[in-house]
Design an enzyme around this catalytic site. Structure first.
Site, PDB file in Angstrom:
ATOM      1  N   PHE A  43      -7.078   5.610   5.980  1.00  0.00           N
ATOM      2  CA  PHE A  43      -5.627   5.583   5.820  1.00  0.00           C
ATOM      3  C   PHE A  43      -5.092   6.990   5.574  1.00  0.00           C
ATOM      4  O   PHE A  43      -4.089   7.411   6.167  1.00  0.00           O
ATOM      5  CB  PHE A  43      -5.257   4.662   4.658  1.00  0.00           C
ATOM      6  CG  PHE A  43      -3.791   4.638   4.335  1.00  0.00           C
ATOM      7  CD1 PHE A  43      -2.922   3.845   5.071  1.00  0.00           C
ATOM      8  CD2 PHE A  43      -3.275   5.416   3.315  1.00  0.00           C
ATOM      9  CE1 PHE A  43      -1.564   3.830   4.786  1.00  0.00           C
ATOM     10  CE2 PHE A  43      -1.918   5.412   3.023  1.00  0.00           C
ATOM     11  CZ  PHE A  43      -1.068   4.603   3.770  1.00  0.00           C
ATOM     12  N   GLU A  44      -5.781   7.732   4.703  1.00  0.00           N
ATOM     13  CA  GLU A  44      -5.360   9.098   4.398  1.00  0.00           C
ATOM     14  C   GLU A  44      -5.467   9.985   5.632  1.00  0.00           C
ATOM     15  O   GLU A  44      -4.580  10.805   5.901  1.00  0.00           O
ATOM     16  CB  GLU A  44      -6.237   9.649   3.275  1.00  0.00           C
ATOM     17  CG  GLU A  44      -5.918  11.066   2.852  1.00  0.00           C
ATOM     18  CD  GLU A  44      -6.855  11.578   1.777  1.00  0.00           C
ATOM     19  OE1 GLU A  44      -6.756  12.767   1.431  1.00  0.00           O
ATOM     20  OE2 GLU A  44      -7.690  10.788   1.285  1.00  0.00           O
ATOM     21  N   THR A  68     -10.095   8.969   3.130  1.00  0.00           N
ATOM     22  CA  THR A  68     -10.101   7.594   3.623  1.00  0.00           C
ATOM     23  C   THR A  68      -9.501   7.530   5.025  1.00  0.00           C
ATOM     24  O   THR A  68      -8.819   8.455   5.470  1.00  0.00           O
ATOM     25  CB  THR A  68      -9.293   6.681   2.698  1.00  0.00           C
ATOM     26  OG1 THR A  68      -7.902   7.064   2.756  1.00  0.00           O
ATOM     27  CG2 THR A  68      -9.775   6.790   1.256  1.00  0.00           C
ATOM     28  N   LYS A  71      10.900   3.682  -5.634  1.00  0.00           N
ATOM     29  CA  LYS A  71      12.326   3.584  -5.950  1.00  0.00           C
ATOM     30  C   LYS A  71      12.580   4.168  -7.336  1.00  0.00           C
ATOM     31  O   LYS A  71      11.832   3.908  -8.275  1.00  0.00           O
ATOM     32  CB  LYS A  71      12.782   2.127  -5.896  1.00  0.00           C
ATOM     33  CG  LYS A  71      12.742   1.523  -4.498  1.00  0.00           C
ATOM     34  CD  LYS A  71      13.248   0.096  -4.498  1.00  0.00           C
ATOM     35  CE  LYS A  71      13.211  -0.482  -3.086  1.00  0.00           C
ATOM     36  NZ  LYS A  71      13.697  -1.893  -3.048  1.00  0.00           N
ATOM     37  N   ASP A 121      -0.271  10.457  -2.243  1.00  0.00           N
ATOM     38  CA  ASP A 121       0.333  10.871  -0.980  1.00  0.00           C
ATOM     39  C   ASP A 121       1.853  10.755  -1.032  1.00  0.00           C
ATOM     40  O   ASP A 121       2.512  10.757   0.009  1.00  0.00           O
ATOM     41  CB  ASP A 121      -0.236  10.054   0.183  1.00  0.00           C
ATOM     42  CG  ASP A 121      -0.082   8.553  -0.012  1.00  0.00           C
ATOM     43  OD1 ASP A 121       0.385   8.141  -1.083  1.00  0.00           O
ATOM     44  OD2 ASP A 121      -0.437   7.806   0.916  1.00  0.00           O
ATOM     45  N   GLU A 148     -10.229  -2.467 -12.005  1.00  0.00           N
ATOM     46  CA  GLU A 148      -9.320  -2.966 -10.972  1.00  0.00           C
ATOM     47  C   GLU A 148      -8.862  -4.361 -11.378  1.00  0.00           C
ATOM     48  O   GLU A 148      -9.640  -5.125 -11.961  1.00  0.00           O
ATOM     49  CB  GLU A 148     -10.037  -3.000  -9.615  1.00  0.00           C
ATOM     50  CG  GLU A 148      -9.248  -3.606  -8.473  1.00  0.00           C
ATOM     51  CD  GLU A 148      -7.961  -2.855  -8.182  1.00  0.00           C
ATOM     52  OE1 GLU A 148      -6.888  -3.504  -8.283  1.00  0.00           O
ATOM     53  OE2 GLU A 148      -8.005  -1.644  -7.890  1.00  0.00           O
ATOM     54  N   ASP A 191      -0.118   3.171  -7.400  1.00  0.00           N
ATOM     55  CA  ASP A 191       1.144   2.681  -6.858  1.00  0.00           C
ATOM     56  C   ASP A 191       2.258   3.676  -7.191  1.00  0.00           C
ATOM     57  O   ASP A 191       2.496   3.983  -8.360  1.00  0.00           O
ATOM     58  CB  ASP A 191       1.465   1.314  -7.459  1.00  0.00           C
ATOM     59  CG  ASP A 191       2.580   0.589  -6.718  1.00  0.00           C
ATOM     60  OD1 ASP A 191       3.496   1.263  -6.209  1.00  0.00           O
ATOM     61  OD2 ASP A 191       2.536  -0.651  -6.637  1.00  0.00           O
TER      62      ASP A 191
END
Length: 242
Positions: free
Chosen positions: A220-221, A218, A151, A183, A97, A147
């Site tokens: 968030f997921e 998670t 775009k 996702d 990371e 990430d």
């Protein structure tokens, strides 16, 4: 120590790295370390963080034992990584990371859960894989929710590209696997195309794979799933004849 210490990588670095002649897949972000993250970096960092070196890493020496080693790229704040490491104590986990708060967060979890099968490297994952991971040495690779660079003009910055997948495949031991999850449906489609085109990899499913039980959902997921958002897992394995 200041409780408002700024993350070491504060500010932006160039996407294009002249030394490596490639476009980076990440931007380093300024971030504040919490007091707990800062303490974890100071107290646990020397034991669990490994320096980046342009030399193959000796897994047995780094972990103090011989065990299958799984690489996790971009573990964020480390919750998923800690949960998987706790559930699979017979495997080693090497987390990579770039963001300091994430490193501090995972170190904090390591201390709280008394995990001993995790080691961390704070550096660009492409360089780590290229220089520190020996060919045919990994039992698996996890790339969860990288990430998406959603775009179209930024798609070239995505981590999952043919050259990097080929590099990862070259580091897998016989029977080793590459597990990606995203996702973003557009990125999932690209991942499926890129992984499917690599001649040394074979899909373990007919398209996208069911979420393996070792990958926890998670918060968030889970929120996204309740809202009807999709999550796509891809699990490819090194071909027997590769």
């Amino acid at each position: 120590m200041s409780e408002k210490r700024t993350a070491d990588e504060a500010g932006k670095n160039l996407f294009y790295d002249p030394s490596e002649r490639r476009i980076r897949s990440f931007v380093t972000r300024a971030g504040r370390l919490s007091p707990a993250q800062a303490r974890a970096l100071d107290t646990l960092g020397p034991q669990f963080c490994l320096p980046y070196e342009k030399a193959p890493l000796d897994f047995d020496a780094a972990f103090g034992r011989t065990a299958p080693t799984i690489l996790e790229i971009g573990y964020g704040m480390g919750g998923t990584t800690a949960a998987i490491a706790a559930a699979m104590p017979d495997s080693n986990f090497l987390g990579v990371e770039v963001h300091t708060p994430g490193v501090g967060s995972l170190l904090k979890l390591i201390g709280e859960q008394e995990l001993r099968n995790l080691r961390l490297i704070q550096h660009d994952a492409v360089e780590v894989v290229n220089h520190m991971i020996a060919p045919r040495s990994l039992a698996g690779v996890h790339v969860f929710f990288p990430d998406p660079w959603h775009k179209a003009r930024h798609n070239k910055r995505r981590l999952i590209q043919p050259a990097f997948v080929a590099l990862l495949a070259s580091r897998l031991a016989p029977g080793g696997y590459l597990h990606c999850a995203t996702d973003w449906e557009d990125y999932a489609t690209q991942m499926l195309d890129v992984l499917g085109a690599d001649p040394s990899l074979e899909n373990t499913a007919a398209g996208y794979a069911p979420r393996p039980s070792y990958r926890p959902v998670t918060k968030f997921e889970n929120r996204g799933l309740k809202l009807g958002h999709g999550v796509w897992d891809l699990v490819f394995r090194l071909r027997a004849d590769a």
